[in-house]
Motif scaffolding. Structure first.
Motif, PDB file in Angstrom:
ATOM      1  N   ILE A 141       1.015   4.268  -2.809  1.00  0.00           N
ATOM      2  CA  ILE A 141       0.896   5.708  -2.520  1.00  0.00           C
ATOM      3  C   ILE A 141       2.019   6.480  -3.223  1.00  0.00           C
ATOM      4  O   ILE A 141       1.781   7.494  -3.881  1.00  0.00           O
ATOM      5  CB  ILE A 141       0.901   5.967  -1.002  1.00  0.00           C
TER       6      ILE A 141
ATOM      7  N   ARG B 171       0.833  -1.206   0.000  1.00  0.00           N
ATOM      8  CA  ARG B 171       0.000   0.000   0.000  1.00  0.00           C
ATOM      9  C   ARG B 171       0.872   1.263   0.000  1.00  0.00           C
ATOM     10  O   ARG B 171       0.577   2.234  -0.693  1.00  0.00           O
ATOM     11  CB  ARG B 171      -0.945  -0.013   1.217  1.00  0.00           C
ATOM     12  N   THR B 172       1.949   1.237   0.761  1.00  0.00           N
ATOM     13  CA  THR B 172       2.866   2.378   0.792  1.00  0.00           C
ATOM     14  C   THR B 172       3.504   2.576  -0.584  1.00  0.00           C
ATOM     15  O   THR B 172       3.623   3.710  -1.067  1.00  0.00           O
ATOM     16  CB  THR B 172       3.950   2.178   1.868  1.00  0.00           C
TER      17      THR B 172
END
Length: 189
Positions: A165, A161-162
């Motif tokens: 982003i 997820r990071t």
């Protein structure tokens, strides 16, 4: 009384400079210093007499950069940018490159290059602030290598997820909508 310049050993100053330096003729390295060799993962004598091509992500990138940089050197005599390069072990990483030509009518004939590593493994005090954050550079380099978001996350020890982003931030910064276009923009500057 001896002048200060009489005591200066310019060869030693070149070899011990705290930034990577290379002297080239027609994109062939004729001399490089210890810092240059360290940045690219070798010994100075491993680079002398070889082209810069093996330090680029691809042959295409080497060729296109040569055309673009040659035009700028002809006009301005100096060139500067942040770019992805390749270490001898194949690892891609970010550097700040600054170049100067002594021969603007034949821009690659006689040049001096200075390299400063921008990758996150350098201490923050040693980095030059580029347009990308250190984490964005890390992720961009892995995307250029063809890693998926999950593979990039595993390599960096962060969550997928990071990575998503940061990838979204990169897509916006470069005004593109997909990873292949992003990689192309990253490689062509």
């Amino acid at each position: 009384m001896r002048s200060a310049s009489a005591d200066t050993d310019y060869r030693r100053a070149f070899q011990d400079a705290p930034v990577g330096q290379a002297i080239a003729s027609n994109r062939v390295i004729s001399a490089c210093n210890k810092a240059f060799a360290e940045i690219f993962g070798g010994k100075p004598n491993e680079f002398n007499g070889t082209t810069f091509e093996r330090l680029y992500p691809s042959h295409t990138h080497f060729e296109s950069a040569g055309l673009r940089v040659g035009a700028l050197l002809s006009k301005e005599r100096v060139f500067s940018d942040d770019r992805v390069m390749r270490r001898l072990d194949g690892e891609l990483f970010w550097v700040h490159v600054r170049g100067f030509t002594y021969t603007p009518k034949d821009p690659h004939r006689n040049t001096l290059w200075v390299f400063t590593e921008l990758s996150s493994r350098q201490a923050k005090s040693d980095t030059i602030r580029g347009s990308l954050t250190p984490r964005e550079r890390d992720i961009a380099a892995l995307l250029i290598e063809g890693k998926t978001g999950k593979e990039a996350a595993l390599s960096l020890g962060i969550s997928p997820r990071t990575v998503d982003i940061y990838k979204t931030r990169l897509l916006r910064k470069y005004s593109v909508t997909n990873t292949p276009d992003l990689v192309q923009r990253l490689l062509t500057g």
